[in-house]
Design an enzyme around this catalytic site. Structure first.
Site, PDB file in Angstrom:
ATOM      1  N   ASP B  60       0.865  -1.173   0.000  1.00  8.73           N
ATOM      2  CA  ASP B  60       0.000   0.000   0.000  1.00  8.73           C
ATOM      3  C   ASP B  60       0.906   1.228   0.000  1.00  8.73           C
ATOM      4  OD1 ASP B  60       0.936   0.273   2.539  1.00  8.73           O
ATOM      5  OD2 ASP B  60      -0.983   0.014   3.530  1.00  8.73           O
ATOM      6  N   SER B  61       0.313   2.403  -0.089  1.00 10.64           N
ATOM      7  CA  SER B  61       1.116   3.614  -0.310  1.00 10.64           C
ATOM      8  C   SER B  61       1.513   4.319   0.976  1.00 10.64           C
ATOM      9  CB  SER B  61       0.317   4.588  -1.166  1.00 10.64           C
ATOM     10  OG  SER B  61      -0.852   4.984  -0.466  1.00 10.64           O
ATOM     11  N   GLY B  62       0.904   3.897   2.087  1.00  9.05           N
ATOM     12  CA  GLY B  62       1.125   4.609   3.340  1.00  9.05           C
ATOM     13  C   GLY B  62       0.051   5.644   3.608  1.00  9.05           C
ATOM     14  N   GLY B  63      -0.748   5.961   2.600  1.00 13.65           N
ATOM     15  CA  GLY B  63      -1.783   6.979   2.767  1.00 13.65           C
ATOM     16  C   GLY B  63      -2.731   6.650   3.910  1.00 13.65           C
ATOM     17  N   PHE B  64      -3.262   5.441   3.891  1.00 12.73           N
ATOM     18  CA  PHE B  64      -4.230   5.054   4.913  1.00 12.73           C
ATOM     19  C   PHE B  64      -3.624   5.122   6.314  1.00 12.73           C
ATOM     20  CE2 PHE B  64      -6.219   1.798   7.602  1.00 12.73           C
ATOM     21  CZ  PHE B  64      -7.525   2.264   7.613  1.00 12.73           C
ATOM     22  N   ASP B 114      -2.754   8.360  -1.528  1.00 12.88           N
ATOM     23  CA  ASP B 114      -4.068   8.984  -1.520  1.00 12.88           C
ATOM     24  C   ASP B 114      -4.353   9.659  -0.181  1.00 12.88           C
ATOM     25  OD1 ASP B 114      -4.051   6.547  -0.177  1.00 12.88           O
ATOM     26  OD2 ASP B 114      -6.144   6.107  -0.621  1.00 12.88           O
ATOM     27  N   GLN B 156     -11.385   7.404  -4.071  1.00  8.30           N
ATOM     28  CA  GLN B 156     -11.916   7.845  -2.783  1.00  8.30           C
ATOM     29  C   GLN B 156     -13.334   8.397  -3.004  1.00  8.30           C
ATOM     30  OE1 GLN B 156     -10.852   7.314   0.178  1.00  8.30           O
ATOM     31  NE2 GLN B 156      -8.707   6.693  -0.111  1.00  8.30           N
ATOM     32  N   GLY B 183     -10.645   3.895   1.332  1.00  8.00           N
ATOM     33  CA  GLY B 183     -11.450   4.691   2.244  1.00  8.00           C
ATOM     34  C   GLY B 183     -12.722   4.012   2.707  1.00  8.00           C
ATOM     35  N   ASP B 233      -7.722  -7.298   0.874  1.00  9.37           N
ATOM     36  CA  ASP B 233      -6.734  -7.549   1.918  1.00  9.37           C
ATOM     37  C   ASP B 233      -7.444  -7.353   3.238  1.00  9.37           C
ATOM     38  OD1 ASP B 233      -5.591  -4.955   3.559  1.00  9.37           O
ATOM     39  OD2 ASP B 233      -6.415  -4.381   1.607  1.00  9.37           O
ATOM     40  N   CYS B 271     -11.682 -29.238   6.171  1.00  9.46           N
ATOM     41  CA  CYS B 271     -10.595 -28.303   5.886  1.00  9.46           C
ATOM     42  C   CYS B 271      -9.267 -29.047   5.717  1.00  9.46           C
ATOM     43  CB  CYS B 271     -10.494 -27.279   7.018  1.00  9.46           C
ATOM     44  SG  CYS B 271      -9.158 -26.093   6.785  1.00  9.46           S
ATOM     45  N   CYS B 273      -6.277 -27.831   5.920  1.00  9.05           N
ATOM     46  CA  CYS B 273      -5.118 -27.123   6.470  1.00  9.05           C
ATOM     47  C   CYS B 273      -4.362 -27.977   7.485  1.00  9.05           C
ATOM     48  CB  CYS B 273      -5.529 -25.781   7.084  1.00  9.05           C
ATOM     49  SG  CYS B 273      -6.117 -25.861   8.780  1.00  9.05           S
ATOM     50  N   CYS B 276      -6.169 -28.388  10.911  1.00  6.16           N
ATOM     51  CA  CYS B 276      -7.300 -29.314  10.948  1.00  6.16           C
ATOM     52  C   CYS B 276      -6.874 -30.759  10.693  1.00  6.16           C
ATOM     53  CB  CYS B 276      -8.364 -28.883   9.938  1.00  6.16           C
ATOM     54  SG  CYS B 276      -9.224 -27.386  10.471  1.00  6.16           S
ATOM     55  N   HIS B 302      -5.228 -21.853   9.989  1.00  6.71           N
ATOM     56  CA  HIS B 302      -6.601 -22.264   9.662  1.00  6.71           C
ATOM     57  C   HIS B 302      -7.429 -21.108   9.122  1.00  6.71           C
ATOM     58  CE1 HIS B 302     -10.525 -23.966   9.607  1.00  6.71           C
ATOM     59  NE2 HIS B 302     -10.937 -22.896  10.269  1.00  6.71           N
TER      60      HIS B 302
END
Lengths: 343, 343
Positions: B60-64, B114, B156, B183, B233, B271, B273, B276, B302
């Site tokens: 990510d850009s760091g904006g958030f 952003d 945004q 956003g 994400d 499952c 995994c 499990c 899991h």
């Protein structure tokens, strides 16, 4: 044996543990009795299945923990009464009860319930504890119910070498499937550990597994192996890992040290472990600085692998007939710089 | 995308992550700029090699984070000035600087810098942020240096659907390799997230990846996919794991609950995994009660597997032409009991 106190080797999975080369795991009767209780472990199919470890396992008897961890303990000939630090309940542990719990937990090797005197302790105190440990062993043997579990006896005797010799000889007469030296690494200087092991191990049957309890640094293992010890357990590789310490070719590194920040080589280029094959010192240093849990996992994997490889190299040198020369640096007790003791 | 904020997905190794079926990992420019700094990541061969992840990665850009985490921030047309919560130093982040850091980190996909308005925010505040995000995107495109990294733009517009539509259309004109909706999941009710996604995603080019940032619960993913979203994400699977929460077939279980103490079945028999396949609910409950770190590792494995399988099932149902019926329960927003929101 890496230590899996609460039915897991801290921060790593059984699959990761297997990849370190570890063959056998220790777990703790005292801790498992308190949490989750042996009935739940048995309900889960026994210790191996419950924790997902398909290899050999050993449980200690709880003797050491009762004496080192619990509050308000009272020792009588019958056994020990103490208050659980977990939930405050009063618990009685006797030789019979310890064996019953271990029979239920289901490890391959179980240990006799012993009285572990502190260090320092007077000759009289140690004599009392050693004699009681002998009588408790008789009761453990009588109480043991499962033929698929090997019961090991434990030699006590503190730092009094004559008492150690005498206890070793009298225990050998029981013809048990294995023997342990207990009550070491309880605060005494390393030289005393070496003396105890040298005076005791050769008196135990050489064709049976001989186990030095609670020991696992490089030099202490090398010296003990020279006296005939086959088996160790130690929390050091995993505990140090959780403190950000890497064990590398006999040294102890604080991976947070500034010199590792931009060191893009692996911890040990000769090490086959997952950590060394995939990550740099700089990455590990970053994770430790950020207190990321993955750091402790990766360092535990490496540290266990490192100590297992150390014992593998000793085994090979014994086969080659070159142990005394190959490991001369470790067997020289005057070489203080190499003595890495537990915290 | 599981979230690997500080160049690791918390508590699990890249090998374990790969086994969950995860294909792509997100890492955070803001956090990596502070620790260990992009120069060290580059020294380690770039983000993939540094953290041992050989698959696709996005930063990510760091904006958030600048807007949600940092103290004493000051926003101007030029960029953002803030005090690092890590060591107190004053840091300037501009569109050019964010892109430069991301070029150095070396992920496959990088994000435009952003301005993410908070929720709630007035129409005027959101208008200002959205217009600035557009101008900053132009500067990001001009600053971007690496042809082997795809730069995604971010739409945004807060909860104002007309502003979202207008921003989506104007961004689409840039013909970028991918687009994101940012956003969202900043405190607004789930219904508003659904409305934003439904109003925005269809206006983004359908032949480019469309990414809904910071979202990753069952229902929100299902609804977003229905509007054309391809990529997500979310920290939920790993964060919940560290709180002792298992995600099982659309439900959220507190594994410390007494009913799991003696439940010797796996979390989910269907499952595949590692957790499990090898461990029971009783074992996981024991580890969580003892605060053993391995619990968080096993639950993270899991939970990630569970969410990846959820998206795999959606993909298959789209191929089969049965998505709307197979996932009707998730697409019905009146079904409040299924709305699992982040803490």
């Amino acid at each position: 044996m890496p230590v899996g106190t609460l039915a897991n080797v801290k921060t790593i999975t059984p699959a990761q543990l297997k990849d370190t080369g570890a063959q056998m795991v220790l777990s703790n009767t005292y801790h498992l009795h308190l949490q989750p209780g042996e009935a739940i472990v048995a309900g889960g199919g026994g210790l191996h299945k419950f924790m997902g470890w398909n290899g050999p396992m050993l449980t200690d008897s709880g003797g050491f923990q009762v004496f080192s961890l619990s509050e308000m303990r009272k020792i009588t000939e019958e056994g020990v009464t103490f208050r659980s630090p977990h939930d405050g309940q009063i618990i009685n542990l006797t030789p019979e009860k310890s064996i019953e719990i271990q029979n239920i937990l289901g490890a391959d090797v179980i240990m006799a319930f012993d009285e572990c005197p502190p260090y320092p302790a007077t000759r009289e105190e140690v004599e009392t504890a050693t004699a009681r440990t002998y009588r408790w062993l008789e009761r453990c043997i009588a109480a043991h119910q499962r033929t698929d579990q090997a019961l090991f006896g434990i030699v006590q005797g503190g730092v009094y070498l004559d008492m150690r010799s005498s206890a070793a000889s009298s225990l050998a007469a029981f013809d048990l499937p294995g023997y342990a030296i207990g009550g070491v690494s309880v605060g005494e200087p390393p030289e005393l550990i070496h003396q105890i092991v040298e005076a005791t191990a050769p008196l135990l049957p050489y064709h049976k597994p001989r186990y030095l309890m609670g020991v696992g640094t490089y030099q202490e293992m090398a010296i003990a192996i020279a006296s005939g010890i086959d088996l160790f357990d130690c929390v050091i590789p995993t505990r140090w890992a959780r403190h950000g310490t890497a064990m590398v070719q006999g040294e102890r590194w604080n991976i947070k040290n500034a010199k590792f920040r931009e060191d893009f080589t692996p911890l040990d280029e000769t090490c086959p472990c997952y950590t060394c094959q995939n990550f740099s010192r700089a990455y590990l240093s970053h994770l430790v600085r950020c207190q990321e849990i993955l750091a402790y996992t990766l360092l535990s994997i490496h540290n266990i692998t490192e100590l297992i490889r150390f014992t593998q190299k000793i085994r090979q040198s014994i086969i080659n007939g070159t142990f005394a020369t190959d490991f001369a640096i470790w067997l020289d007790t005057s070489n203080e710089s190499k003595v890495l003791s537990a915290e």
